[in-house]
Design a protein around this motif. Structure first.
Motif, PDB file in Angstrom:
ATOM      1  N   LEU A  81      82.126 -20.484  11.994  1.00 24.31           N
ATOM      2  CA  LEU A  81      82.245 -21.214  13.263  1.00 24.31           C
ATOM      3  C   LEU A  81      80.892 -21.837  13.590  1.00 24.31           C
ATOM      4  O   LEU A  81      79.891 -21.127  13.684  1.00 24.31           O
ATOM      5  CB  LEU A  81      82.665 -20.266  14.389  1.00 24.31           C
ATOM      6  CG  LEU A  81      84.154 -19.977  14.557  1.00 24.31           C
ATOM      7  CD1 LEU A  81      84.347 -19.016  15.719  1.00 24.31           C
ATOM      8  CD2 LEU A  81      84.946 -21.249  14.803  1.00 24.31           C
ATOM      9  N   GLU A  82      80.884 -23.132  13.790  1.00 26.74           N
ATOM     10  CA  GLU A  82      79.617 -23.808  14.069  1.00 26.74           C
ATOM     11  C   GLU A  82      78.960 -23.269  15.334  1.00 26.74           C
ATOM     12  O   GLU A  82      77.744 -23.213  15.448  1.00 26.74           O
ATOM     13  CB  GLU A  82      79.842 -25.315  14.194  1.00 26.74           C
ATOM     14  CG  GLU A  82      80.114 -26.003  12.864  1.00 26.74           C
ATOM     15  CD  GLU A  82      78.969 -25.815  11.877  1.00 26.74           C
ATOM     16  OE1 GLU A  82      77.793 -25.914  12.299  1.00 26.74           O
ATOM     17  OE2 GLU A  82      79.244 -25.553  10.692  1.00 26.74           O
ATOM     18  N   ALA A  83      79.778 -22.863  16.305  1.00 29.45           N
ATOM     19  CA  ALA A  83      79.224 -22.368  17.571  1.00 29.45           C
ATOM     20  C   ALA A  83      78.375 -21.116  17.373  1.00 29.45           C
ATOM     21  O   ALA A  83      77.473 -20.842  18.174  1.00 29.45           O
ATOM     22  CB  ALA A  83      80.351 -22.074  18.553  1.00 29.45           C
ATOM     23  N   LEU A  84      78.658 -20.353  16.309  1.00 23.18           N
ATOM     24  CA  LEU A  84      77.921 -19.106  16.074  1.00 23.18           C
ATOM     25  C   LEU A  84      76.694 -19.294  15.184  1.00 23.18           C
ATOM     26  O   LEU A  84      75.860 -18.393  15.101  1.00 23.18           O
ATOM     27  CB  LEU A  84      78.841 -18.064  15.430  1.00 23.18           C
ATOM     28  CG  LEU A  84      79.974 -17.525  16.302  1.00 23.18           C
ATOM     29  CD1 LEU A  84      80.831 -16.552  15.512  1.00 23.18           C
ATOM     30  CD2 LEU A  84      79.429 -16.840  17.553  1.00 23.18           C
ATOM     31  N   VAL A  85      76.600 -20.434  14.532  1.00 25.71           N
ATOM     32  CA  VAL A  85      75.501 -20.625  13.577  1.00 25.71           C
ATOM     33  C   VAL A  85      74.629 -21.841  13.914  1.00 25.71           C
ATOM     34  O   VAL A  85      73.798 -22.258  13.112  1.00 25.71           O
ATOM     35  CB  VAL A  85      76.041 -20.756  12.133  1.00 25.71           C
ATOM     36  CG1 VAL A  85      76.681 -19.454  11.703  1.00 25.71           C
ATOM     37  CG2 VAL A  85      77.023 -21.912  12.005  1.00 25.71           C
ATOM     38  N   THR A  86      74.832 -22.394  15.106  1.00 25.93           N
ATOM     39  CA  THR A  86      73.967 -23.478  15.564  1.00 25.93           C
ATOM     40  C   THR A  86      72.740 -22.869  16.225  1.00 25.93           C
ATOM     41  O   THR A  86      72.853 -22.104  17.196  1.00 25.93           O
ATOM     42  CB  THR A  86      74.704 -24.379  16.567  1.00 25.93           C
ATOM     43  OG1 THR A  86      75.880 -24.899  15.939  1.00 25.93           O
ATOM     44  CG2 THR A  86      73.818 -25.538  17.014  1.00 25.93           C
ATOM     45  N   VAL A  87      71.572 -23.180  15.702  1.00 25.85           N
ATOM     46  CA  VAL A  87      70.334 -22.540  16.155  1.00 25.85           C
ATOM     47  C   VAL A  87      70.044 -22.872  17.616  1.00 25.85           C
ATOM     48  O   VAL A  87      70.141 -24.033  18.038  1.00 25.85           O
ATOM     49  CB  VAL A  87      69.145 -22.970  15.280  1.00 25.85           C
ATOM     50  CG1 VAL A  87      67.835 -22.395  15.814  1.00 25.85           C
ATOM     51  CG2 VAL A  87      69.368 -22.533  13.838  1.00 25.85           C
TER      52      VAL A  87
END
Length: 297
Positions: free
Chosen positions: A126-132
């Motif tokens: 999920l991009e929301a969890l791995v976007t810095v």
């Protein structure tokens, strides 16, 4: 070390320790009831990531439904493992069940090796969890916050089940005296199956979060996390849920902080965990929160 670096390492350690603790709970629950070290637990952890991978890439499921299906399938696999490999050996010597656990571990690893090959697969994330996220000089993944929060929620739910529900009361009774509990009319095999289901579901949650943090899955990805979680369970006091979580956090912080303060020792990171296991067995074999129990193996 600057304050910014310390905060960043703190969140990394908290995330790793939370994952170790969550996996360790599966070891400690099974040991608390059966006095059995379920060495297949690390492979249960591994296969949950493959279930998510298959759900998303083969069945084209959205990410969240694939996660829930993976957790349910992994819990069912835990129950089947007990039914096929452990229940027939209830009355056998403890060493027989231990050998069976090792056999199950090798079987799961090799069946995954045949089905998925040894080539690592990319874990859909999920991009929301791995976007810095950036806070000044601090760069933190949302995953570093999500993992400890989710772990806390899962542990709180487990403790509620153990101390506030009839199945939880039965689990605690079986851990004290399985024969007396059976004479009181408790369906012992069902409660043990439930224990395996819960432990496997927690391992599945940990496996999915681990694969999000280290986004490559392969048939042997559960080996070292499984060993580390076992060390965490022994450190905290195998048989104690709270002890398993504390042991996982201690191990996670030790690994990350030793490397952070002494970068030259990074190559010995795994060795420190096994040295800690030897020391705890020499100094306090029952662990930090374990009870003195006769070794019946």
């Amino acid at each position: 070390m600057t304050l910014d670096m310390f905060i960043q390492h703190f969140f990394n350690a908290l995330t790793l320790g939370s994952l170790y603790g969550l996996i360790a709970i599966g070891y400690t629950m099974v040991y608390g009831i059966l006095r059995l070290i379920n060495f297949a637990h690390g492979d249960i952890f591994m296969i949950s990531a493959y279930f998510v991978f298959l759900g998303i890439t083969v069945l084209n499921l959205p990410w969240i439904p694939a996660v829930f299906i993976s957790i349910a399938a992994t819990a069912l696999l835990g129950v089947l493992t007990d039914r096929i490999a452990y229940r027939p050996l209830r009355e056998a010597p403890r060493i027989s069940a231990l050998i069976s656990a090792i056999g199950v571990s090798f079987f799961i690893e090799n069946i995954c090796l045949v089905l998925f090959t040894g080539v690592p697969k990319p874990m859909p994330r999920l991009e929301a969890l791995v976007t810095v996220m950036e806070f000044g000089n601090i760069r933190i993944l949302p995953l570093a916050i999500f993992v400890p929060v989710m772990t806390t929620i899962l542990i709180a739910g487990l403790l509620w089940v153990l101390y506030k529900t009839p199945p939880g009361l039965a689990m605690r009774a079986i851990s004290r005296d399985i024969e007396t509990t059976r004479l009181m009319g408790v369906k012992v095999d069902r409660i043990i199956a439930l224990t395996f289901a819960i432990g496997s579901a927690l391992a599945a949650a940990a496996g999915i979060m681990w694969a999000l943090r280290y986004p490559q899955i392969h048939p042997f990805m559960g080996v070292f996390p499984g060993f580390k979680a076992f060390i965490a369970a022994v450190l905290g006091g195998i048989g104690s849920v709270q002890g398993a979580m504390i042991g996982g956090l201690i191990l996670g912080f030790m690994e990350i902080m030793i490397v952070a303060f002494f970068p030259g020792l990074s190559g010995y990171r795994d060795a420190f965990a096994f040295v800690l296991l030897i020391l705890i067995l020499l100094v306090k074999p029952t662990g930090l929160m374990g009870e003195n129990m006769e070794d019946k193996i």
